[in-house]
Design a protein around this motif. Structure first.
Motif, mmCIF file in Angstrom:
data_model
loop_
_atom_site.group_PDB
_atom_site.id
_atom_site.type_symbol
_atom_site.label_atom_id
_atom_site.label_comp_id
_atom_site.label_asym_id
_atom_site.label_seq_id
_atom_site.Cartn_x
_atom_site.Cartn_y
_atom_site.Cartn_z
ATOM 1 N N GLY A 328 0.747 -1.213 -0.021
ATOM 2 C CA GLY A 328 -0.083 0.015 0.042
ATOM 3 C C GLY A 328 0.972 1.302 0.284
ATOM 4 O O GLY A 328 1.812 1.399 0.582
ATOM 5 N N ILE A 329 0.630 2.199 -0.929
ATOM 6 C CA ILE A 329 1.336 3.593 -0.964
ATOM 7 C C ILE A 329 0.104 4.718 -0.773
ATOM 8 O O ILE A 329 -0.758 4.602 -1.569
ATOM 9 C CB ILE A 329 2.071 3.590 -2.105
ATOM 10 N N ASN A 330 0.571 5.527 -0.154
ATOM 11 C CA ASN A 330 -0.342 6.722 0.025
ATOM 12 C C ASN A 330 -0.278 7.753 -1.137
ATOM 13 O O ASN A 330 0.857 8.082 -1.626
ATOM 14 C CB ASN A 330 -0.079 7.621 1.198
ATOM 15 N N ASN A 331 -1.236 7.985 -1.798
ATOM 16 C CA ASN A 331 -1.058 8.694 -3.304
ATOM 17 C C ASN A 331 -0.819 10.158 -2.928
ATOM 18 O O ASN A 331 -0.134 10.751 -3.931
ATOM 19 C CB ASN A 331 -2.594 8.689 -3.742
ATOM 20 N N LYS A 332 -0.944 10.568 -1.660
ATOM 21 C CA LYS A 332 -0.484 12.059 -1.590
ATOM 22 C C LYS A 332 1.014 12.104 -1.143
ATOM 23 O O LYS A 332 1.878 12.719 -1.627
ATOM 24 C CB LYS A 332 -1.198 12.703 -0.544
ATOM 25 N N THR A 333 1.394 11.357 -0.192
ATOM 26 C CA THR A 333 2.904 11.428 0.366
ATOM 27 C C THR A 333 3.717 10.275 -0.372
ATOM 28 O O THR A 333 4.975 10.614 -0.474
ATOM 29 C CB THR A 333 2.803 10.838 1.473
ATOM 30 N N GLY A 334 3.122 9.412 -1.104
ATOM 31 C CA GLY A 334 3.987 8.470 -1.820
ATOM 32 C C GLY A 334 4.976 7.441 -0.845
ATOM 33 O O GLY A 334 5.519 6.790 -1.364
ATOM 34 N N LYS A 335 4.308 7.359 0.266
ATOM 35 C CA LYS A 335 4.979 6.295 1.340
ATOM 36 C C LYS A 335 4.337 5.062 1.589
ATOM 37 O O LYS A 335 2.928 5.220 1.263
ATOM 38 C CB LYS A 335 5.017 7.234 2.888
ATOM 39 N N VAL A 336 4.941 4.444 1.763
ATOM 40 C CA VAL A 336 4.427 2.852 2.074
ATOM 41 C C VAL A 336 3.698 2.807 3.250
ATOM 42 O O VAL A 336 4.191 3.335 4.636
ATOM 43 C CB VAL A 336 5.582 1.686 1.751
ATOM 44 N N VAL A 337 2.336 2.281 3.204
ATOM 45 C CA VAL A 337 1.686 2.315 4.506
ATOM 46 C C VAL A 337 1.268 0.993 4.810
ATOM 47 O O VAL A 337 0.682 0.671 5.922
ATOM 48 C CB VAL A 337 0.205 2.903 4.358
ATOM 49 N N GLY A 338 1.626 -0.099 4.359
ATOM 50 C CA GLY A 338 1.664 -1.398 5.031
ATOM 51 C C GLY A 338 1.645 -2.508 3.866
ATOM 52 O O GLY A 338 1.671 -2.186 2.695
ATOM 53 N N TRP A 339 1.451 -3.683 4.035
ATOM 54 C CA TRP A 339 1.445 -4.783 3.191
ATOM 55 C C TRP A 339 0.328 -5.670 3.659
ATOM 56 O O TRP A 339 -0.226 -5.916 4.795
ATOM 57 C CB TRP A 339 2.534 -5.518 3.450
ATOM 58 N N VAL A 340 -0.362 -6.490 2.337
ATOM 59 C CA VAL A 340 -1.295 -7.550 2.629
ATOM 60 C C VAL A 340 -0.811 -8.712 2.200
ATOM 61 O O VAL A 340 -0.509 -8.942 1.007
ATOM 62 C CB VAL A 340 -2.724 -7.151 2.140
ATOM 63 N N GLY A 341 -0.758 -9.733 3.217
ATOM 64 C CA GLY A 341 -0.687 -11.193 2.694
ATOM 65 C C GLY A 341 -2.109 -12.180 2.858
ATOM 66 O O GLY A 341 -3.206 -11.523 3.322
ATOM 67 N N LYS A 342 -1.812 -13.432 2.557
ATOM 68 C CA LYS A 342 -3.079 -14.089 2.762
ATOM 69 C C LYS A 342 -3.646 -14.303 4.239
ATOM 70 O O LYS A 342 -4.572 -15.006 4.245
ATOM 71 C CB LYS A 342 -2.882 -15.472 2.194
ATOM 72 N N THR A 343 -2.570 -13.835 5.260
ATOM 73 C CA THR A 343 -2.972 -14.046 6.525
ATOM 74 C C THR A 343 -3.495 -12.789 7.209
ATOM 75 O O THR A 343 -3.842 -12.834 8.407
ATOM 76 C CB THR A 343 -1.924 -14.520 7.534
ATOM 77 N N GLY A 344 -3.283 -11.588 6.385
ATOM 78 C CA GLY A 344 -3.783 -10.200 6.878
ATOM 79 C C GLY A 344 -3.006 -9.048 6.592
ATOM 80 O O GLY A 344 -1.954 -9.202 5.663
ATOM 81 N N PHE A 345 -2.993 -8.120 7.429
ATOM 82 C CA PHE A 345 -2.375 -6.844 7.244
ATOM 83 C C PHE A 345 -0.833 -6.885 7.874
ATOM 84 O O PHE A 345 -0.986 -7.448 9.018
ATOM 85 C CB PHE A 345 -2.971 -5.711 7.561
ATOM 86 N N PHE A 346 0.037 -6.116 7.281
ATOM 87 C CA PHE A 346 1.216 -6.036 8.044
ATOM 88 C C PHE A 346 1.802 -4.688 7.914
ATOM 89 O O PHE A 346 1.742 -4.190 6.810
ATOM 90 C CB PHE A 346 2.368 -7.173 7.423
ATOM 91 N N GLU A 347 2.520 -4.277 8.929
ATOM 92 C CA GLU A 347 2.870 -2.733 8.781
ATOM 93 C C GLU A 347 4.548 -2.662 8.347
ATOM 94 O O GLU A 347 4.866 -1.928 7.544
ATOM 95 C CB GLU A 347 3.123 -2.147 10.262
#
Length: 625
Positions: A328-347
């Motif tokens: 995940g990347i924020n469209n305004k800041t361009g920074k990574v906001v997290g990850w999603v795998g098959k077991t859930g969300f990860f920071e």
């Protein structure tokens, strides 16, 4: 040879650099507007195909000018070395113009932004280089070969190259093979007298086999001229005047009438009541189609959808093939906001393990669903939760994407159709059981559509297809599925009539049974349903009508006879005549057409002096003989 190479390279170097700068500027401009790597690769590939082909054609056409050609061949070099010097210079300019700009953009994204850049984006520059060189050689061959139909050879090879685009290793191997294939044909065509056909039998075979595959397509398209156009002009076109009693006639009926049309012939006691219900019921059509899932590392242009949008938080989630996670990347800041795998969300990606990563490339649907071959996940970006909504039983494989309609959510495997209530899918937590689970009444490849009608106590389904009861035997079947799990077959209808005559429906087979079988076999190998019957059985199991086989045999024999007769008229040597005899015997009409394309027939059968002299001159000429 080196001097010729340098001169030719410098001749077009400016245009290659200019093309590189324009491409780099365009990609950089669009990169400022948003993600550029996926949306633009189709347009970029098409542009490279057109420009590279045009460059190869123009380069060799300019050298073919009479004085230039004589000057070119006066060099103390073999013609093959002269061509290799020119072609190598041309291909070097193509490599400057084509892949470097893409590579610079990819490197820029990789090192200066958090945009997902996989190795496949780097490999794509090699793909663009292969496309550029391949189409350059196609243009060169079209200009040099004695037959302008050589363009069909290039197109045939290019189609074969693109048909395996989902298999990177196979396509890369094919790219190398086709480039050398085209180089050989270009060298064989580059000779002092460009008007003479190829002398080598190997070169002739290499030229005409891909050409014949394209000729089949052209012959099939020719039915538009000799059948469809006359029918249209006489206002009797089957597409306009659908024959009653055909499956096309049934499909043309309004949705509320299709069910009652079939039910009127049923033997069930309450058919009138069911017919009235179908006329008032909400109806939906489920299309049955096969859509292969993405493969890890595939080229970007194979991506069906490459991202999900979190509108609430203004984040863009893109799948990484290298990490097998959503980033995940924020469209305004361009920074990574997290990850999603098959077991859930990860920071943090460092906290993920192998079991957290997806095993295959998922489809992304409606910015809410991640769909793999056997599981449907629902993503809640606001709550940062990932839940499994549907798990397919072991031994089954999803065919295509799930389909959303106004009333339900449907999913087709090669064994069952599963239908869920939309309310359950969107509102219930955890796995959702299907409201209906029905086994297919026939093999999946025989069905084309499923019409559904929401009845009082269940769902009425009409399965239909042009091959529903076997090859080229259209039919439909009504099944009533009860909410309590029971199901009943109400009626089966076989459509004996067809809108188009068999000759038109199976014209590809009539033209060339061998190429028809080859095409069907390759399509089956690349896009087959699980457990689907091999299409070659349609050729050897006797399902083709007898009269169609007779017509095909007559056309084959006629083609062979014409080839032998014309070969004698143009004084073709015995080896070449034998080659064309065998080829026509195997392939049929496409081989006959290619025979006329690549041999000097017209000028040898009808000498130019006879064609151009006046009737009086011809009469005096015959008297003097």
């Amino acid at each position: 040879m080196l001097t010729l190479f340098k001169a030719e390279f410098i001749r077009y170097r400016f245009w290659a650099i200019l093309a590189f700068i324009l491409q780099l500027f365009t990609l950089s401009f669009f990169a400022k507007l948003g993600p550029v790597l996926e949306p633009l690769n189709h347009e970029l590939t098409l542009l490279i195909i057109v420009v590279s082909f045009a460059f190869g054609f123009v380069q060799m056409t300019l050298h073919k000018r009479k004085n230039h050609w004589v000057f070119l061949l006066q060099r103390p070099l073999k013609s093959s070395k002269i061509y290799l010097a020119l072609a190598t210079a041309g291909m070097m300019n193509v490599l400057i113009a084509v892949p470097i700009a893409w590579l610079i953009i990819v490197i820029g994204f990789d090192y200066f932004t958090d945009t997902i850049i996989d190795m496949r984006h780097y490999y794509f520059s090699l793909f663009l280089a292969a496309i550029g060189i391949l189409t350059y050689l196609m243009g060169s061959l079209t200009a040099l070969n004695a037959s302008r139909a050589a363009i069909l050879t290039g197109i045939g090879l290019f189609v074969a190259f693109q048909s395996v685009s989902q298999y990177i290793l196979l396509q890369s191997s094919m790219a190398i093979l086709i480039i050398f294939y085209l180089l050989h044909l270009n060298i064989a065509s580059f000779k002092p007298d460009l008007s003479q056909p190829l002398t080598s039998r190997l070169s002739t075979i290499m030229l005409v086999v891909p050409m014949q595959m394209m000729i089949v397509l052209l012959l099939v398209l020719s039915t538009q001229l000799f059948y469809h156009l006359p029918k249209f002009m006489l206002a009797s076109s089957p597409s306009e005047l659908v024959v009653e009693g055909t499956i096309d006639f049934w499909r043309e009926l309004p949705a509320e009438e299709r069910g009652s049309f079939l039910l009127k012939n049923s033997d069930v006691d309450n058919k009138e009541l069911l017919a009235r219900q179908t006329e008032l019921a909400t109806s939906e059509v489920i299309n049955i189609y096969s859509r292969s899932f993405g493969k890890k590392g595939q080229y970007p242009f194979r991506d069906k959808n490459f991202s999900m949008i979190d509108k609430v938080n203004n984040n863009l989630w893109v799948f990484s093939h290298d990490d097998m996670l959503l980033q995940g990347i924020n469209n305004k800041t361009g920074k990574v906001v997290g990850w999603v795998g098959k077991t859930g969300f990860f920071e943090n990606i460092a906290t993920t393990t192998t079991k957290d990563r997806f095993n295959s490339i998922p489809f992304m649907l409606k910015d809410q669903f991640l769909i793999t071959k056997n599981t449907i996940f629902m993503v809640d970006f606001e709550a940062k939760e990932l839940s499994i909504k549907v798990s397919i039983p072991n031994g089954e494989q999803m065919i295509g994407l799930p389909q959303f309609t106004e009333g339900f959510f449907s999913m087709i495997t090669h064994k069952h159709i599963y239908i869920f209530d939309n309310t359950d899918i969107f509102e219930k937590n955890g796995p959702v059981p299907p409201a209906y689970s029905l086994s297919h009444p026939t093999t999946l490849s025989q069905m084309a559509t499923i019409d559904t009608y929401a009845m009082v106590d269940g769902l009425l389904l009409i399965y239909a297809g042009n091959n529903y009861r076997g090859f080229d035997k259209p039919g439909a079947e009504i099944i009533y599925a009860k909410r309590d799990g029971g199901e009943q077959t109400l009626y089966k209808m076989f459509f004996e009539k067809q809108n188009y005559p068999k000759l038109i429906r199976h014209f590809e087979y009539v033209v060339s049974p061998l190429l028809y079988t080859w095409d069907a076999t390759m399509s089956h190998a690349l896009r087959a349903y699980p457990d689907e019957e091999h299409p070659i059985t349609n050729v050897f199991s006797g399902v083709m009508p007898t009269y169609l086989n007779v017509v095909t045999l007559i056309l084959h024999l006629l083609s062979i006879g014409i080839v032998i007769w014309v070969s004698r008229l143009i004084n073709l040597n015995t080896k070449k005549t034998t080659l064309w005899f065998v080829m026509t015997g195997l392939i049929g009409i496409p081989a006959l057409v290619s025979f006329f394309f690549v041999n000097k027939v017209k000028g040898n059968i009808f000498p130019k002096s006879v064609l151009t002299q006046s009737p009086d001159e011809a009469r005096l000429d015959s008297t003097s003989r």
